[in-house]
Every structure is written in C-alpha cells, then in structure tokens.
Design an enzyme around this catalytic site. Structure first.
Site, PDB file in Angstrom:
ATOM      1  N   HIS A   1      13.705  -9.438  -1.677  1.00 38.31           N
ATOM      2  CA  HIS A   1      13.445 -10.877  -1.513  1.00 38.31           C
ATOM      3  C   HIS A   1      12.952 -11.451  -2.831  1.00 38.31           C
ATOM      4  CE1 HIS A   1      13.041 -11.386   3.134  1.00 38.31           C
ATOM      5  NE2 HIS A   1      14.113 -10.701   2.785  1.00 38.31           N
TER       6      HIS A   1
ATOM      7  N   TYR B   1       5.776 -18.735   5.536  1.00 37.56           N
ATOM      8  CA  TYR B   1       4.357 -18.820   5.900  1.00 37.56           C
ATOM      9  C   TYR B   1       4.080 -20.281   6.253  1.00 37.56           C
ATOM     10  CZ  TYR B   1       3.572 -14.183   3.795  1.00 37.56           C
ATOM     11  OH  TYR B   1       3.597 -12.839   3.501  1.00 37.56           O
TER      12      TYR B   1
ATOM     13  N   PRO C   1      -3.722  -9.485   6.997  1.00 35.14           N
ATOM     14  CA  PRO C   1      -2.310  -9.258   6.649  1.00 35.14           C
ATOM     15  C   PRO C   1      -1.630 -10.397   5.892  1.00 35.14           C
ATOM     16  CG  PRO C   1      -2.548  -9.652   9.008  1.00 35.14           C
ATOM     17  CD  PRO C   1      -3.930  -9.552   8.447  1.00 35.14           C
TER      18      PRO C   1
ATOM     19  N   LYS D   1      -0.750  -7.150   1.834  1.00 40.78           N
ATOM     20  CA  LYS D   1      -1.335  -6.286   0.808  1.00 40.78           C
ATOM     21  C   LYS D   1      -1.846  -4.933   1.339  1.00 40.78           C
ATOM     22  CE  LYS D   1      -0.500  -8.524  -2.759  1.00 40.78           C
ATOM     23  NZ  LYS D   1       0.911  -8.259  -2.530  1.00 40.78           N
TER      24      LYS D   1
ATOM     25  N   TYR E   1       1.578 -11.831  -5.262  1.00 44.90           N
ATOM     26  CA  TYR E   1       2.393 -11.454  -4.101  1.00 44.90           C
ATOM     27  C   TYR E   1       3.270 -10.235  -4.406  1.00 44.90           C
ATOM     28  CZ  TYR E   1       4.707 -11.978   0.367  1.00 44.90           C
ATOM     29  OH  TYR E   1       5.161 -11.743   1.647  1.00 44.90           O
TER      30      TYR E   1
HETATM   31  P1  RFL Z   1      -3.221   4.427   8.608  1.00 44.34           P
HETATM   32  O1  RFL Z   1      -1.830   3.916   8.679  1.00 44.34           O
HETATM   33  O2  RFL Z   1      -4.227   3.855   9.523  1.00 44.34           O
HETATM   34  O3  RFL Z   1      -3.121   5.991   8.817  1.00 44.34           O
HETATM   35  C1  RFL Z   1      -4.259   6.784   9.030  1.00 44.34           C
HETATM   36  C2  RFL Z   1      -3.844   7.985   9.825  1.00 44.34           C
HETATM   37  O4  RFL Z   1      -4.980   8.816  10.009  1.00 44.34           O
HETATM   38  C3  RFL Z   1      -5.009   9.266  11.352  1.00 44.34           C
HETATM   39  N1  RFL Z   1      -6.395   9.636  11.674  1.00 44.34           N
HETATM   40  C4  RFL Z   1      -6.847  10.906  11.658  1.00 44.34           C
HETATM   41  N2  RFL Z   1      -6.221  12.057  11.399  1.00 44.34           N
HETATM   42  C5  RFL Z   1      -6.962  13.188  11.480  1.00 44.34           C
HETATM   43  N3  RFL Z   1      -8.290  13.194  11.816  1.00 44.34           N
HETATM   44  C6  RFL Z   1      -8.931  12.042  12.083  1.00 44.34           C
HETATM   45  N4  RFL Z   1     -10.224  12.069  12.377  1.00 44.34           N
HETATM   46  C7  RFL Z   1      -8.219  10.846  11.997  1.00 44.34           C
HETATM   47  N5  RFL Z   1      -8.542   9.551  12.197  1.00 44.34           N
HETATM   48  C8  RFL Z   1      -7.426   8.824  11.998  1.00 44.34           C
HETATM   49  C9  RFL Z   1      -4.456   8.107  12.152  1.00 44.34           C
HETATM   50  O5  RFL Z   1      -3.937   8.535  13.417  1.00 44.34           O
HETATM   51  C10 RFL Z   1      -3.366   7.601  11.213  1.00 44.34           C
HETATM   52  O6  RFL Z   1      -2.111   8.192  11.478  1.00 44.34           O
HETATM   53  O7  RFL Z   1      -3.800   4.295   7.127  1.00 44.34           O
HETATM   54  P2  RFL Z   1      -3.076   4.425   5.704  1.00 44.34           P
HETATM   55  O8  RFL Z   1      -2.190   5.629   5.658  1.00 44.34           O
HETATM   56  O9  RFL Z   1      -4.131   4.247   4.690  1.00 44.34           O
HETATM   57  O10 RFL Z   1      -2.059   3.197   5.645  1.00 44.34           O
HETATM   58  C11 RFL Z   1      -2.538   1.900   5.578  1.00 44.34           C
HETATM   59  C12 RFL Z   1      -1.592   0.956   6.331  1.00 44.34           C
HETATM   60  O11 RFL Z   1      -1.256   1.506   7.574  1.00 44.34           O
HETATM   61  C13 RFL Z   1      -2.257  -0.392   6.525  1.00 44.34           C
HETATM   62  O12 RFL Z   1      -2.868  -0.856   5.330  1.00 44.34           O
HETATM   63  C14 RFL Z   1      -1.306  -1.484   6.971  1.00 44.34           C
HETATM   64  O13 RFL Z   1      -0.507  -1.126   8.048  1.00 44.34           O
HETATM   65  C15 RFL Z   1      -2.161  -2.694   7.337  1.00 44.34           C
HETATM   66  N6  RFL Z   1      -1.455  -3.557   8.232  1.00 44.34           N
HETATM   67  C16 RFL Z   1      -0.518  -4.367   7.695  1.00 44.34           C
HETATM   68  N7  RFL Z   1      -0.345  -4.364   6.338  1.00 44.34           N
HETATM   69  C17 RFL Z   1       0.590  -5.141   5.784  1.00 44.34           C
HETATM   70  O14 RFL Z   1       0.763  -5.101   4.563  1.00 44.34           O
HETATM   71  N8  RFL Z   1       1.360  -5.970   6.600  1.00 44.34           N
HETATM   72  C18 RFL Z   1       1.212  -5.995   7.979  1.00 44.34           C
HETATM   73  O15 RFL Z   1       1.911  -6.708   8.661  1.00 44.34           O
HETATM   74  C19 RFL Z   1       0.238  -5.178   8.568  1.00 44.34           C
HETATM   75  N9  RFL Z   1       0.040  -5.163   9.920  1.00 44.34           N
HETATM   76  C20 RFL Z   1      -1.715  -3.535   9.616  1.00 44.34           C
HETATM   77  C21 RFL Z   1      -0.919  -4.347  10.459  1.00 44.34           C
HETATM   78  C22 RFL Z   1      -2.717  -2.735  10.181  1.00 44.34           C
HETATM   79  C23 RFL Z   1      -2.978  -2.723  11.563  1.00 44.34           C
HETATM   80  N10 RFL Z   1      -4.075  -1.915  12.052  1.00 44.34           N
HETATM   81  C24 RFL Z   1      -4.669  -0.906  11.193  1.00 44.34           C
HETATM   82  C25 RFL Z   1      -4.779  -2.164  13.196  1.00 44.34           C
HETATM   83  C26 RFL Z   1      -1.136  -4.318  11.835  1.00 44.34           C
HETATM   84  C27 RFL Z   1      -2.156  -3.509  12.402  1.00 44.34           C
HETATM   85  C28 RFL Z   1      -2.291  -3.523  13.894  1.00 44.34           C
HETATM   86  C1  PHB Z   2       5.513  -8.277   8.422  1.00 39.93           C
HETATM   87  O1  PHB Z   2       6.748  -8.336   8.249  1.00 39.93           O
HETATM   88  O2  PHB Z   2       5.027  -7.618   9.356  1.00 39.93           O
HETATM   89  C2  PHB Z   2       4.608  -9.032   7.519  1.00 39.93           C
HETATM   90  C3  PHB Z   2       5.145  -9.680   6.419  1.00 39.93           C
HETATM   91  C4  PHB Z   2       4.294 -10.388   5.574  1.00 39.93           C
HETATM   92  C5  PHB Z   2       2.954 -10.457   5.855  1.00 39.93           C
HETATM   93  C6  PHB Z   2       2.425  -9.797   6.944  1.00 39.93           C
HETATM   94  C7  PHB Z   2       3.260  -9.088   7.796  1.00 39.93           C
HETATM   95  O3  PHB Z   2       2.147 -11.185   5.045  1.00 39.93           O
END
Ligand code: RFL
Ligand code: PHB
Length: 389
Positions: free
Chosen positions: A72, A200, A292, A296, A384
C-alpha cells in the site's frame, strides 16, 4: 535438557526470533501455553512495516508474503466532509505491506516444523529461575510432567499476560500505562474491501477503520464502549453503523455480507522499563502495548526482535556483549516513539466521552493542518511506514 536460548511464547515475536536464530546456527526451544490452532485462530494485526518485511526475508520465510502481501502506497483519512490521502510513496519512498498476523504466524510455524525445531505447546506453570545469574533455566509442566531447560539466555515473548515481565522484581521495573475509555468492535467479512487502501475515519459517531486481508476479505472496525458486547451487534447493525461513520461517496459502494469473525478489543498504551533483567530479555507485547490506531503493535515487537537478534548474533559470533548490554535502551528508544505516534493518532481520531467542544475543534484544526501541510504529512508518513531501526 539444555539449549542455547529458551523462548517463552510462540506468538510472532517468539517465532520470528527462533527462526532468525536458527539461520545463524543458534538453537532455541519455544514454549507456548496454547495449542498451535488456538494461536493461529487469533485475528490481530494486518499492516507490516518495511522492517518487519525485511526480517521475514532474513528469516527465510517471506515466500508467501511476497506472493500474497498487498503493498500500500498510501492511506485515506476522512473527517467531517473532507477526505484526504497520506502518500507514503511520495513522502518516504516506502510502502507498507498488508499481510495478516495470522499468516505471518502460520508461515513461521511451518518453517519451524520444516527445520524440526523444538516447540512445546500447552505448557503450564512456566517459571524462570536464575535470570539474574550466568546459569538461567526455565521450568514448565507438559502433560503432567515437570521439565527443566538450562540455557544461556531467555527471551520473554509471552505477551501482555505472560510471566516473563512479572519475573523482573517490582523494585527493578517501572510501568507506564494509559487505558482509553473505549474499545474497537471488529469484524471480518468475505467481501471486497470498500477501497484499495485503508480508510481511517473521524466521525461524529466515533472512529471507524476500513482495512482488509486480501482483495476478497475485509477487516472493519468501529469505536465502541468497553461495556458493549458483540451480542449487541448483529451484522446488519454493524454495517449500518460503519456506513454512517464514512463519507457517503465511499459508503455507497460498500459491499456487505455475513461476518466470519466479530470481537471487541480494548485500547491501551503500556511500557515497562527496563526490557532486560540479567539474562532475561523482554520482547513485544510482554514489554509494551500500543492502541491499534496506526498498526504499530506487531511492528514494534519486530523491532525488539531485530535488536535482540543482533545482540545475540554478536554474542555467539565473537563474544561481544555490547549489543545485549544496549538492548533495553535501544529497543525502548524506538518503543517510545511508536507509543507517541499511536497515542497521537488515537487521540486525533476518536470521540472521547469527556470531550469538550474545544477538544473537538482541536481535532478538526489538527486534521485541517494535516490535510493541507506537506511537512505534517511527511511526518505522519514516516511514522506510519516505520521509523528506522
Ligand atoms: P502475542 O501475540 O501476545 O504472543 C504471546 C504468546 O505467548 C503465549 N504465552 C505464553 N506461553 C508460555 N507460557 C506463558 N506463561 C505464556 N503466556 C502467554 C501466548 O499464548 C501467545 O501465543 O505477543 P507478541 O508475539 O509479542 O506479538 C505482539 C502482537 O501480537 C501484538 O502487538 C499485536 O497483535 C497487537 N494487536 C494489533 N496490532 C496491530 O498492529 N494491529 C492490530 O490490528 C492489532 N489488533 C492486537 C490486536 C492485539 C490484541 N490483543 C493482544 C488483545 C487485537 C488484539 C485483540
Ligand atoms: C487491521 O487490518 O487489522 C488493522 C489495520 C490498521 C490498523 C489497525 C488494524 O491501524
């Protein structure tokens, strides 16, 4: 058991670090609390910065990303009757890549299986011992049996609710937190996205975001109350509300359909300092959370992985500890900039429950400025697409 690096958490941070280490011949064991299917069922991030894309290439896991990822070159922002574009290509020469976290994780698990690396799923009661000594180890229970792995280093990649951060004594760590008074209700639908780039939207009814996973799969979000529940939202209600938050020129063309996923996520800013305690290194959500808005979260996890990987590479390669010693400071310098950007963009785009007319005018004035000022657009674009590592 003994290995070189124990990685706690099999999310994107832990898996990416494991794969990078494998490429330089360093052995790592991954411990994951959930099943593989559970980890792959979590719908999260969707936008990858160039740095993350490059790390996937260095790890040798970018074949599908190159094939299926959608580059993009810009994004749209709407407010009141206005709609404008931030041109990433013009201002930074770099696109972002739309490719879901689920796919990143799937590619990394497949690569891990192909190399036969050790991953323990459904581990319980993980405990870190001796993190602040030269002989750390990790204890865990698998199928009712207690195990111990001695190692050189521990990577705490276990997310916000993991045990790694809490292993660092309270008197050593400082936590900074801001919880936002709303959440995001998100859906996925098997429909073509309303626009070929993300939108957005700042509207009177609250924030909305139009994103995608492919040209046939859309990801949409609307700001909601954290007291709300997905049960209060039929698909029809969701589509009606989403359309009301977008300029009519866009919502007229929106293709709707049944949702295949629907959930509410909270918005939070969180940082813990330091990110290292002895031989324990925190990575990703274990150390910090961003709201989110601006995508980032995963990308900031990736920059931690980069710094930690470089530190471990120097340590194992030529016994140089400087990279590991500087890990926390380097990672945090970039984390705080990502926190600032996510906080700024969240504050700019949402309706706050206690927002005054003055606060609203400030949002509009800032959006007017961004729409008409090239320097502001460049600053937005640079953040971004991702600040340099
Ligand atoms: P994760 O993905 O949370 O992975 C951590 C892993 O550790 C496991 N775990 C354990 N394993 C062993 N022993 C334990 N005691 C443990 N405790 C936990 C968990 O099961 C899991 O598999 O962290 P990681 O790898 O640092 O990755 C980070 C990303 O996942 C996170 O920053 C993003 O997904 C944040 N986030 C989003 N980021 C974006 O850039 N765009 C988004 O749209 C977006 N949506 C989100 C999100 C995070 C969410 N969370 C955490 C609630 C939506 C949600 C719902
Ligand atoms: C997504 O595609 O899930 C998404 C994209 C941009 C954002 C947050 C979430 O800022």
């Amino acid at each position: 058991m003994r290995t070189q690096v124990v990685i706690i958490g099999g999310g994107p941070s832990g898996l990416l670090l494991g794969q990078l280490l494998h490429r330089i011949g360093v052995e790592a064991v991954v411990l994951e609390r959930q099943t593989r299917d559970y980890v792959l069922s979590r719908i999260r991030a969707g936008v990858l910065e160039r740095g993350m894309v490059e790390l996937m290439a260095t790890a040798g896991v970018d074949a599908r990303l190159k094939e299926e990822g959608l580059p993009h070159d810009g994004t749209l922002i709407s407010y009141r009757e206005e709609i404008f574009r931030i041109d990433f290509a013009k201002h930074t020469g770099t696109p972002v890549m739309v490719y879901g976290q689920t796919e990143v994780t799937r590619d990394l698990y497949e690569a891990r299986e192909n190399i036969g690396a050790e991953t323990y799923f459904e581990v319980e009661d993980v405990e870190i011992e001796g993190a602040n000594t030269d002989r750390p180890s990790v204890h865990f229970t698998k199928d009712g049996t207690r195990h111990q792995i001695a190692c050189d280093f521990i990577a705490g990649c276990d997310g916000f609710h993991g045990i790694s951060r809490r292993t660092i004594p309270e008197e050593v760590r400082t936590e900074y937190e801001k919880v936002y008074p709303f959440g995001w209700l998100g859906i996925i639908s098997e429909t073509p996205p309303v626009n070929h780039e993300l939108i957005y939207a700042n509207s009177d009814r609250g924030f909305a975001l139009c994103s995608m996973r492919s040209m046939t799969r859309s990801r949409y979000y609307i700001q909601c109350s954290m007291a709300d529940s997905v049960d209060n939202w039929s698909d029809d209600q969701f589509w009606t509300e989403l359309k009301r938050r977008l300029p009519q020129s866009l919502s007229n063309d929106m293709v709707t359909g049944p949702s295949v996923e629907k959930s509410i996520a909270p918005l939070r800013s969180f940082v813990t300092e330091p990110m290292r305690w002895g031989r324990l290194f925190l990575c990703g959500d274990a150390a910090h959370i961003v709201p989110p808005t601006g995508a980032k979260g995963l990308n900031t996890a990736a920059s931690d992985v980069h710094y930690l990987f470089e530190g471990l590479k120097s340590w194992y390669g030529d016994g140089d500890a400087a990279g590991l010693d500087g890990y926390s400071e380097k990672a945090l310098a970039r984390v705080w900039k990502a926190e600032r950007f996510s906080w700024w963009f969240s504050t700019l785009m949402h309706r706050f429950p206690d927002q005054s007319e003055f606060d609203l005018r400030m949002q509009w004035a800032e959006l007017d400025f961004l729409r008409s000022n090239e320097a502001a657009q460049k600053a937005m674009a640079e953040n971004y697409v991702g600040l340099p590592y």
